[in-house]
Design a protein around this motif. Sequence first.
Motif, short mmCIF file in Angstrom:
data_model
loop_
_atom_site.label_atom_id
_atom_site.label_comp_id
_atom_site.label_asym_id
_atom_site.label_seq_id
_atom_site.Cartn_x
_atom_site.Cartn_y
_atom_site.Cartn_z
N ALA A 1 13.11 -15.37 11.65
CA ALA A 1 12.08 -14.61 12.37
C ALA A 1 11.96 -15.08 13.82
CB ALA A 1 10.75 -14.72 11.66
N ALA A 2 12.01 -16.40 14.04
CA ALA A 2 11.90 -16.93 15.39
C ALA A 2 13.10 -16.53 16.24
CB ALA A 2 11.76 -18.45 15.35
N VAL A 3 14.29 -16.62 15.69
CA VAL A 3 15.49 -16.25 16.44
C VAL A 3 15.46 -14.76 16.77
CG1 VAL A 3 18.00 -16.00 16.27
CG2 VAL A 3 16.92 -18.13 15.57
N VAL A 4 15.08 -13.93 15.82
CA VAL A 4 14.99 -12.49 16.07
C VAL A 4 13.97 -12.21 17.16
CG1 VAL A 4 14.23 -10.28 15.08
CG2 VAL A 4 15.82 -11.73 13.83
N TYR A 5 12.81 -12.87 17.08
CA TYR A 5 11.76 -12.61 18.07
C TYR A 5 12.17 -13.08 19.46
CZ TYR A 5 7.36 -12.59 20.53
OH TYR A 5 6.39 -12.35 21.46
N PHE A 6 12.60 -14.34 19.57
CA PHE A 6 12.87 -14.90 20.88
C PHE A 6 14.18 -14.43 21.51
CE2 PHE A 6 9.85 -18.10 19.23
CZ PHE A 6 8.89 -17.95 20.21
N LEU A 7 15.16 -14.08 20.70
CA LEU A 7 16.44 -13.65 21.26
C LEU A 7 16.62 -12.14 21.30
CD1 LEU A 7 18.91 -16.28 19.77
CD2 LEU A 7 17.79 -16.27 21.99
N MET A 8 15.80 -11.39 20.56
CA MET A 8 15.97 -9.94 20.54
C MET A 8 14.71 -9.19 20.96
SD MET A 8 18.23 -9.59 17.09
CE MET A 8 18.85 -7.95 17.37
N ILE A 9 13.61 -9.42 20.29
CA ILE A 9 12.39 -8.64 20.52
C ILE A 9 11.79 -8.94 21.90
CG2 ILE A 9 10.07 -8.14 19.68
CD1 ILE A 9 12.31 -7.14 17.85
N LEU A 10 11.59 -10.22 22.22
CA LEU A 10 10.97 -10.60 23.48
C LEU A 10 11.77 -10.11 24.69
CD1 LEU A 10 8.43 -12.09 24.41
CD2 LEU A 10 9.79 -14.17 24.52
N PRO A 11 13.09 -10.34 24.74
CA PRO A 11 13.84 -9.80 25.89
C PRO A 11 13.80 -8.26 25.96
CG PRO A 11 15.14 -11.47 24.79
CD PRO A 11 13.94 -11.20 23.93
N MET A 12 13.83 -7.60 24.80
CA MET A 12 13.79 -6.13 24.81
C MET A 12 12.43 -5.64 25.32
SD MET A 12 15.41 -3.36 24.44
CE MET A 12 16.86 -3.85 23.59
N ASN A 13 11.34 -6.30 24.91
CA ASN A 13 10.02 -5.90 25.40
C ASN A 13 9.92 -6.10 26.91
OD1 ASN A 13 9.18 -5.13 22.88
ND2 ASN A 13 8.06 -7.02 22.46
N ARG A 14 10.45 -7.22 27.41
CA ARG A 14 10.42 -7.46 28.85
C ARG A 14 11.25 -6.42 29.60
NH1 ARG A 14 10.92 -14.03 28.95
NH2 ARG A 14 8.79 -14.42 28.30
N TYR A 15 12.39 -6.06 29.03
CA TYR A 15 13.23 -5.02 29.64
C TYR A 15 12.48 -3.69 29.69
CZ TYR A 15 16.93 -1.56 30.14
OH TYR A 15 17.67 -0.49 30.55
N LYS A 16 11.83 -3.33 28.59
CA LYS A 16 11.08 -2.07 28.56
C LYS A 16 9.92 -2.08 29.55
CE LYS A 16 12.09 -0.67 23.82
NZ LYS A 16 11.53 -0.42 22.48
N GLU A 17 9.24 -3.23 29.70
CA GLU A 17 8.15 -3.34 30.66
C GLU A 17 8.66 -3.15 32.09
OE1 GLU A 17 6.34 -7.13 29.98
OE2 GLU A 17 5.41 -6.47 28.09
N ARG A 18 9.82 -3.76 32.41
CA ARG A 18 10.40 -3.58 33.74
C ARG A 18 10.79 -2.13 33.98
NH1 ARG A 18 13.55 -8.89 33.19
NH2 ARG A 18 14.85 -7.53 31.95
N GLN A 19 11.36 -1.48 32.97
CA GLN A 19 11.74 -0.08 33.12
C GLN A 19 10.52 0.81 33.29
OE1 GLN A 19 14.81 1.01 33.60
NE2 GLN A 19 15.46 -1.13 33.46
N ALA A 20 9.44 0.50 32.56
CA ALA A 20 8.21 1.28 32.69
C ALA A 20 7.58 1.08 34.06
CB ALA A 20 7.23 0.89 31.58
#
Length: 164
Positions: free
Chosen positions: A98-117
């Motif tokens: 869960a930690a690897v999925v969150y920190f390596l996949m979810i968190l970067p994707m959320n930051r990317y989406k925030e930058r795009q928004a």
Amino acid sequence: MSEEKQSILNGFKQFLMRGNVVELAVAVVIGAAFTTIVNAVVKGVINPIVGALGTQNLDHYTYCMGTCKTNAAGEVTAGVHILWGSVLSATMTFVITAAVVYFLMILPMNRYKERQAAKAPVDATAAEVTEIELLAQIRDALISQRDGSESDGPGGPTRVPSQK
């Protein structure tokens, strides 16, 4: 081909072409590939850390309730043998995954989406009146008409012409 079979095939084709089914298939494939990475992290990093504290194989951590008897092969023949090390290992694997999925996949994707928004242009058009707001305005107008007064609802003053 009969019309019923044709409609069943068309329904199946529409089901397969939905975005959710394709996304789910991609997620399963990525998840299977990601399992290899997680297993490597557990085997290469976590197990040696646990091994520094005890043994790398958590299956050796057990507890016996009551009097346990074992045979020559090490199998428990009497008593209640609790394999708490296996439960701890599975729990640690889950938390690490869960930690690897969150920190390596979810968190970067959320930051990317925030930058795009943030880069996207802001829509300056006024929001349309929703059906609920319109119904509330109609309700207020009917109440004011019945009472013979004017209403200052969410859409501003509502003037209802008298019907004389």
